[in-house]
Enzyme design. Sequence first.
Site, PDB file in Angstrom:
ATOM      1  N   CYS A  61      -2.133   2.454   9.449  1.00 11.29           N
ATOM      2  CA  CYS A  61      -2.119   1.210   9.393  1.00 11.29           C
ATOM      3  C   CYS A  61      -0.542   0.648   9.743  1.00 11.29           C
ATOM      4  O   CYS A  61       0.183  -0.245   9.021  1.00 11.29           O
ATOM      5  CB  CYS A  61      -2.578   0.852   8.053  1.00 11.29           C
ATOM      6  SG  CYS A  61      -4.284   0.300   8.062  1.00 11.29           S
TER       7      CYS A  61
ATOM      8  N   HIS B 117       2.087  -5.157   2.276  1.00 10.59           N
ATOM      9  CA  HIS B 117       0.897  -4.424   2.328  1.00 10.59           C
ATOM     10  C   HIS B 117      -0.514  -5.161   2.276  1.00 10.59           C
ATOM     11  O   HIS B 117      -0.977  -5.420   3.317  1.00 10.59           O
ATOM     12  CB  HIS B 117       0.488  -2.879   3.205  1.00 10.59           C
ATOM     13  CG  HIS B 117      -0.435  -2.625   4.055  1.00 10.59           C
ATOM     14  ND1 HIS B 117       0.110  -2.396   5.095  1.00 10.59           N
ATOM     15  CD2 HIS B 117      -0.497  -1.401   3.026  1.00 10.59           C
ATOM     16  CE1 HIS B 117      -0.910  -1.519   5.485  1.00 10.59           C
ATOM     17  NE2 HIS B 117      -1.611  -1.064   4.703  1.00 10.59           N
TER      18      HIS B 117
ATOM     19  N   THR C 202      -7.574  -3.826  -0.640  1.00 10.15           N
ATOM     20  CA  THR C 202      -8.162  -2.838  -2.069  1.00 10.15           C
ATOM     21  C   THR C 202      -7.590  -2.625  -3.472  1.00 10.15           C
ATOM     22  O   THR C 202      -6.479  -2.603  -3.870  1.00 10.15           O
ATOM     23  CB  THR C 202      -8.086  -1.182  -1.062  1.00 10.15           C
ATOM     24  OG1 THR C 202      -6.286  -1.315  -0.981  1.00 10.15           O
ATOM     25  CG2 THR C 202      -8.574  -1.226   0.329  1.00 10.15           C
TER      26      THR C 202
ATOM     27  N   GLU D  25       1.359  -0.746  -4.876  1.00 12.07           N
ATOM     28  CA  GLU D  25       2.817  -1.109  -3.613  1.00 12.07           C
ATOM     29  C   GLU D  25       2.889  -2.448  -4.681  1.00 12.07           C
ATOM     30  O   GLU D  25       4.152  -2.349  -5.534  1.00 12.07           O
ATOM     31  CB  GLU D  25       1.040  -1.996  -3.108  1.00 12.07           C
ATOM     32  CG  GLU D  25       2.795  -2.546  -1.966  1.00 12.07           C
ATOM     33  CD  GLU D  25       2.780  -3.426  -0.473  1.00 12.07           C
ATOM     34  OE1 GLU D  25       2.850  -4.161   0.418  1.00 12.07           O
ATOM     35  OE2 GLU D  25       0.964  -3.397  -0.177  1.00 12.07           O
TER      36      GLU D  25
ATOM     37  N   LYS E  77      -3.040 -11.080   5.062  1.00 11.64           N
ATOM     38  CA  LYS E  77      -4.277 -10.264   4.891  1.00 11.64           C
ATOM     39  C   LYS E  77      -5.050 -11.099   4.418  1.00 11.64           C
ATOM     40  O   LYS E  77      -6.073 -11.128   4.336  1.00 11.64           O
ATOM     41  CB  LYS E  77      -4.005  -9.108   4.660  1.00 11.64           C
ATOM     42  CG  LYS E  77      -3.205  -8.503   4.621  1.00 11.64           C
ATOM     43  CD  LYS E  77      -3.179  -6.142   4.919  1.00 11.64           C
ATOM     44  CE  LYS E  77      -2.734  -5.631   6.130  1.00 11.64           C
ATOM     45  NZ  LYS E  77      -1.127  -5.419   5.487  1.00 11.64           N
TER      46      LYS E  77
ATOM     47  N   HIS F 118      -6.879  -7.133   8.111  1.00 14.17           N
ATOM     48  CA  HIS F 118      -6.373  -6.129   8.206  1.00 14.17           C
ATOM     49  C   HIS F 118      -6.191  -5.833   9.524  1.00 14.17           C
ATOM     50  O   HIS F 118      -7.639  -5.197  10.024  1.00 14.17           O
ATOM     51  CB  HIS F 118      -6.701  -4.932   6.991  1.00 14.17           C
ATOM     52  CG  HIS F 118      -6.060  -4.076   7.133  1.00 14.17           C
ATOM     53  ND1 HIS F 118      -4.451  -3.883   8.044  1.00 14.17           N
ATOM     54  CD2 HIS F 118      -6.060  -2.853   6.183  1.00 14.17           C
ATOM     55  CE1 HIS F 118      -4.245  -2.592   7.434  1.00 14.17           C
ATOM     56  NE2 HIS F 118      -4.654  -1.840   7.272  1.00 14.17           N
TER      57      HIS F 118
ATOM     58  N   PHE G 288      -3.110   5.667   6.279  1.00 17.41           N
ATOM     59  CA  PHE G 288      -4.080   6.252   6.055  1.00 17.41           C
ATOM     60  C   PHE G 288      -3.080   7.201   6.219  1.00 17.41           C
ATOM     61  O   PHE G 288      -2.534   7.468   7.112  1.00 17.41           O
ATOM     62  CB  PHE G 288      -5.160   6.312   6.674  1.00 17.41           C
ATOM     63  CG  PHE G 288      -6.615   5.372   6.305  1.00 17.41           C
ATOM     64  CD1 PHE G 288      -5.810   4.926   4.663  1.00 17.41           C
ATOM     65  CD2 PHE G 288      -7.877   6.435   6.690  1.00 17.41           C
ATOM     66  CE1 PHE G 288      -7.240   4.965   4.706  1.00 17.41           C
ATOM     67  CE2 PHE G 288      -8.619   5.039   6.195  1.00 17.41           C
ATOM     68  CZ  PHE G 288      -8.324   4.051   5.250  1.00 17.41           C
TER      69      PHE G 288
END
Length: 407
Positions: free
Chosen positions: A162, A302, A306, A313, A331, A336, A395
């Site tokens: 990502c 970002h 989640t 973050e 987002k 995303h 990831f």
Amino acid sequence: MNRPDIAVTGLGMLTPAGTDAETTWKGVCAGEPTAATAAQLSGLPVDFCCSVPFVDVPHSLGRRTAHRLNRSTQLALMAAKEALSDAGLDPLTWDGARVGVVIGGALSGTDVWESQYRLLREAGPRHVSPLVIPMIAPSTAAGELAIAFQVRGPSLVTATACASGATAVALARDLLALGQCDIVLAGGTESCNTPLIATGLAQLGTLSRRCDDPAAASRPFDRDRDGFVMAEAAAVLVLERAGDALARGHRPRALLAGCGSSTDAHHPIACHPEGRGAKQALRGALADADLAPRDVGHVSTHGTSTVLNDAVEAEAIRSVLPDGPLVSSAKGVLGHSMAAAGAVEAALSVLSLQHSLIPPTANLDRPDPAFDLDFVTGSAAHRRVEAVLSNSFGFGGHNVVLAFRSA
């Protein structure tokens, strides 16, 4: 060695908020979520996503070209056309040997994988397209942009999950700073709103399960967040040395002042719980851009929605930037778009600098009380800032932070 200023001279975007940069910007600033139920995901545990509005691809690219490209590459090509027009550049007049392409990709081509495998199983080998291999090859997006615009310098695809789109922009900056290119088309593209990918992400537990209210599903930094929403998008930035752009009479939109990259080296999927890599990338971007923490007026996060990623973050931002910049995530509106997300958010950061306007985070109705950050909610904030950081984390522990300054 004195490094030249690197300018962003053109932008092109196709996102769930619009099929060009201007429409996307307006939609993100309006804070209007785009998630909706998707017919192709019917019957799955998660049956919604964020999709690019209808665009006549054969009309834009030509029927034969459109036919041989996967959806991700189609979006990238259309975004690049817009970016070049915005930059005032004509590929017929440039020295293609001095131009490069760097495009981020992660799960691109899954539409072709799934449809062609279905044909193989149901109708037999003779019905599989002879174009299937070039359509699914990871290098396709960069190669097709090079063909379309006669780019004969480096053409590369970056794959840092990502963070891929942000990695592409950072690498493009290096090609320009080292003198290997005079112009680079950089960005990211992703279109994988397909049954297999939706199922796989749902099985991982990363997707929101708000099937009864998709528009409210992507809620970055909200205490009721429960996962991200899949999306498709593409964004391409035209990068040049600032002096070259000014010499041809084109005023830059903004400067790409610095980049910070790191790897968590912690887990295949989860970010480091203390934000070790995120903090390292933030500090690296500041140092590379010669910025102090107090110089940063806005962080384009970002912000996936989640539980763990948003918490990590938020702590990283609070720790590295204690002076309290304005914080937002696109987002909530766009979902995303994985490999494209870093490039889309880089483009939005540039527009924030230009317009002195910071978009709100959609669906951030009740900020998590554990986060001590100055979130932009409700409506866009009118604020002139001189520097913006754009965060991308992927990831595998990939972390990239881009620093932009006013031109």
